[in-house]
Design an enzyme around this catalytic site. Structure first.
Site, PDB file in Angstrom:
ATOM      1  N   LYS A 112      13.480   1.408 -14.715  1.00  0.00           N
ATOM      2  CA  LYS A 112      14.131   2.411 -13.636  1.00  0.00           C
ATOM      3  C   LYS A 112      14.687   3.776 -14.431  1.00  0.00           C
ATOM      4  O   LYS A 112      14.445   4.790 -14.143  1.00  0.00           O
ATOM      5  CB  LYS A 112      15.111   2.053 -12.776  1.00  0.00           C
ATOM      6  N   LYS A 195      -5.289  -5.988  -7.544  1.00  0.00           N
ATOM      7  CA  LYS A 195      -4.659  -6.481  -6.135  1.00  0.00           C
ATOM      8  C   LYS A 195      -4.243  -5.386  -5.287  1.00  0.00           C
ATOM      9  O   LYS A 195      -3.792  -4.329  -5.564  1.00  0.00           O
ATOM     10  CB  LYS A 195      -3.674  -7.453  -6.604  1.00  0.00           C
ATOM     11  N   LYS A 198       0.417  -1.216  -2.101  1.00  0.00           N
ATOM     12  CA  LYS A 198       0.701   0.370  -1.410  1.00  0.00           C
ATOM     13  C   LYS A 198       0.482   1.409  -2.514  1.00  0.00           C
ATOM     14  O   LYS A 198      -0.061   2.543  -2.255  1.00  0.00           O
ATOM     15  CB  LYS A 198       2.242   0.182  -0.961  1.00  0.00           C
TER      16      LYS A 198
END
Ligand code: ADP
Ligand code: TRP
Length: 333
Positions: A112, A195, A198
């Site tokens: 992050k 896979k 989103k």
């Protein structure tokens, strides 16, 4: 006494087929077998500074979806994290024994800090402490999480043990990951990107409340081979993906029919996808109806959230009474 399971759900967007088969189905099993607490991690989501409107909307959606899909407030405790402020109190206590060095070494924090250098806030740094508070508040021993959360869970164990050692007690149990390995299904996406996710984009994902026409378009546009496979040719990965999706929603006879066609050569991918779209719609339609109905029933959602919050707070209050006592705070006034 049943063992305690705790799991947090990040309020991020709509659920898709991958979330459903990969993670959610396990919740349905867990609620039957354990004393389970499922909460919507709305404190955690503040690290990204959502607007009040967006936060409300995403929390409502995730609550509605989980209830519509079968989380049963009578079988498990489902609540919003922010309705149980004891979480924040335990987070504060645990923070006193969480060290900068170990927090800075957490992979998700480093990631992050790299991707959003303008918002490296203290909440991000102490994300694993809040997660430990979530779990330890209910003295959870089992936590159903994927691989990406294992390091966080390891830190929960560290914080639990450190508290016990500091106060010379055996109060917090060590939470362990629930091994979901055997029944973990990997759902592929429609764009052969791996896979379903989103982040792979709209065309890749089948949402659980997908409109019939959109669903049909997405499947008919899914990648296949350019021409029919020759007899005996192996399935390409794009075609394998569609067979994997078919395995989730079609009958064994249907799957066998197209498998035979593929093996013999001459499968028509248009027909194959049409069948997949039909069966997918049959699978999705009842889910879509339930989700939409639940989203429209604000009163019921409020009642469910209030009921869950009450149960969770009761348990949390008892834990915090004992924690405050162990630490040396007064519980008198
Ligand atoms: P996304 O990749 O779409 O952002 P999330 O990371 O929010 O999905 O996933 C939430 C949960 O759903 C995780 O526990 C994850 O393991 C599971 N999950 C997501 N996508 C899939 C998939 N395609 N197949 C199986 N499980 C999945
Ligand atoms: N960190 C988890 C995730 O990103 C969500 C979460 C927050 C959680 N608190 C938790 C999961 C406690 C399990 C237990 O998916």
């Amino acid at each position: 006494m049943k063992e305690v399971v705790v799991s947090g759900i990040r309020p991020t967007g709509k659920l898709h087929l991958g979330n459903f088969f990969g993670a959610f189905k396990n919740f349905l099993t867990l609620q039957e077998q354990y004393d389970s607490y499922f909460f919507i991690a709305d404190y955690h989501s503040l690290t990204t500074h959502p607007t009040p409107g967006d936060l409300k909307g995403s929390v409502k959606r995730v609550l509605a979806e989980y209830i519509a899909l079968g989380l049963d407030p009578e079988k498990c405790t489902i609540y919003l994290q922010s309705d149980v402020p004891q979480t924040a109190e335990l987070y504060l206590f645990l923070n006193m024994n969480a060290y900068l060095g170990e927090l800075e070494r957490v992979t998700s924090f480093k990631e992050k800090a790299r991707t959003q250098p303008n918002n490296i806030n203290a909440g991000l740094l102490t994300y694993p402490v809040l997660m430990a508070a979530d779990i330890l508040l209910h003295r959870g021993v089992k936590v159903p999480v994927g691989k990406d959360q294992e390091q966080h869970l390891e830190m929960s164990r560290t914080f639990a043990n450190r508290f016990n050692r500091l106060y010379n007690c055996d109060f917090f149990p060590e939470p362990q990951a629930v091994s979901l390995g055997d029944n973990l299904v990997k759902v592929p996406g429609l764009t052969d990107s791996g896979k379903m996710s989103k982040s792979a984009g709209e065309a890749d994902t089948i949402y659980l409340n997908e409109e019939a026409s959109v669903l049909n378009k997405k499947i008919m546009r899914a990648v296949t081979d350019s021409g029919p496979a020759e007899a005996g040719a192996p399935r390409s990965s794009a075609v394998q993906n569609l067979f994997d999706l078919m395995a989730l929603v079609s009958s064994p006879e249907t799957i066998e029919f197209f498998d035979n066609q593929h093996k013999a050569g001459g499968i028509r991918y248009g027909d194959f996808k049409k069948q997949l779209a039909t069966d997918m719609e049959l699978f999705i339609a009842p889910l879509r109806e339930k989700i939409d109905a639940m989203l429209g029933n604000e009163k019921l959602l409020d009642e469910i959230a209030a009921f869950g919050a009450e149960k969770a707070r009761k348990n949390a209050q008892e834990t915090m009474r004992q924690v405050r006592d162990i630490i040396g705070f007064s519980n008198k006034y």
